[in-house]
Design an enzyme around this catalytic site. Sequence first.
Site, PDB file in Angstrom:
ATOM      1  N   ASP A 198      18.132 -26.736   4.403  1.00 58.54           N
ATOM      2  CA  ASP A 198      18.624 -26.847   3.033  1.00 58.54           C
ATOM      3  C   ASP A 198      20.107 -27.199   3.100  1.00 58.54           C
ATOM      4  O   ASP A 198      20.926 -26.320   3.357  1.00 58.54           O
ATOM      5  CB  ASP A 198      18.395 -25.522   2.310  1.00 58.54           C
ATOM      6  CG  ASP A 198      18.930 -25.476   0.895  1.00 58.54           C
ATOM      7  OD1 ASP A 198      19.352 -26.520   0.384  1.00 58.54           O
ATOM      8  OD2 ASP A 198      18.939 -24.378   0.322  1.00 58.54           O
ATOM      9  N   GLU A 232      26.888 -27.991  -3.903  1.00 58.11           N
ATOM     10  CA  GLU A 232      25.670 -27.524  -4.561  1.00 58.11           C
ATOM     11  C   GLU A 232      25.444 -26.038  -4.362  1.00 58.11           C
ATOM     12  O   GLU A 232      24.989 -25.344  -5.270  1.00 58.11           O
ATOM     13  CB  GLU A 232      24.466 -28.315  -4.026  1.00 58.11           C
ATOM     14  CG  GLU A 232      23.182 -28.138  -4.830  1.00 58.11           C
ATOM     15  CD  GLU A 232      22.360 -26.925  -4.424  1.00 58.11           C
ATOM     16  OE1 GLU A 232      21.440 -26.542  -5.172  1.00 58.11           O
ATOM     17  OE2 GLU A 232      22.635 -26.339  -3.345  1.00 58.11           O
TER      18      GLU A 232
END
Length: 405
Positions: A198, A232
């Site tokens: 991720d 993010e």
Amino acid sequence: MNPSTHAPQVALPTIDTAFLEESLLQLMALPSPVGLTDGVVRYTAARLESIGIPYEITRRGAIRGLLRGRERRPARALVAHLDTLGAMVREIKQSGRLAIVPIGSWSSRFAEGGRLTIYTDHGQLRGSCLPLKSSGHAFGGEVDTQPSSWDHVEVRVDVPAHSAQELIDAGVHVGDWIAFDPQLEMAPGGYIVSRYLDDKAAVAALLAACKAVVDSGRELPVDALALFTITEEVGSGASAALHGDIAEMVSLDIAISAPGQNTSEHAVTICLQDLSGPFDYHLTHKLIGLAQEHGIDYRRDVFKFYRSDSAAAVEAGNDIRTALIGFGADASHAHERTHRDALLALARLACAYMLSDPVARRDRTSMGSLEGFTEQLRPDEMQLPSTALPDPEVFLAPEGGDAPV
């Protein structure tokens, strides 16, 4: 749920698997906790250059690569994030160890035992993250009963330091960044295990999709922007690097395989809703249709404790259609595992999306009339019970009066 078997009119370009895996290996070798992303930005920009994609970089490092289409508008964007989780020095203890705080949202239980690098003002130091009571020979059963939290772990630095001053003399300061080793393994059977899949796995998939489109020589119907964001994991993500011509944005991110979820480690997931709310109906169903048309193994899912670059873009005031597709993975924000199948499915769906027509031509402009506006359910398709139909009498004007509006 699985795609239909009928052949599409035009086959997708082939994804270069070797390029995808090489990109992932190289991305993993570059530490990039939020705020320490210059190196991975430079790498990604060079990767775009090698593919032949022009790009721009914002002041802080978000990248916007451009794949030209026949038409400039309505442009679309595909976004993946370069930043990862990490930690920062909070306190230099008198014991010669470091108290730390997380960068991003993750549990200290997955930091325990991790090898790491401390980035000081003038160099790098290695160390380990350990619970406060880490030796069974010294603490016995207390090792197993101590709480799990960031207040109950510390960093042992690999320098001869037994006091705060000795750590300071070694160059350590409060506020130094810490990157944990990803511990990447790529098994012969296709499983990939690592911290920080991720979202570096999705970055590699997006780069591979872009390469496939460029190498194919096929013309895109509209401009496609490949966006790579750097914040993010702390919530701001795609609030930067967008421009007014972008009408659609698809985030490529990790998808959660766990009990109660529909995601598979061997497929691409199309998410219908996350913590920020539902994604765009039309864009999401377009992606479902593309997966079916091209025989891409996919799953539909809903995530309760999840947000992505799409949320950041909308919250920043962008009036765009958003969607989320992801590679299925186990143990997100921990020791993550996915499979090569999921990354290829993600890359193929991204490729199909870039080559497809936009959701609505009306989206060329931010404001317009009802003409060309999308339609979800037509009145003749809405099977309402008779009791739900309005009483015609309520629309009749009372004597001497006007009908209600």
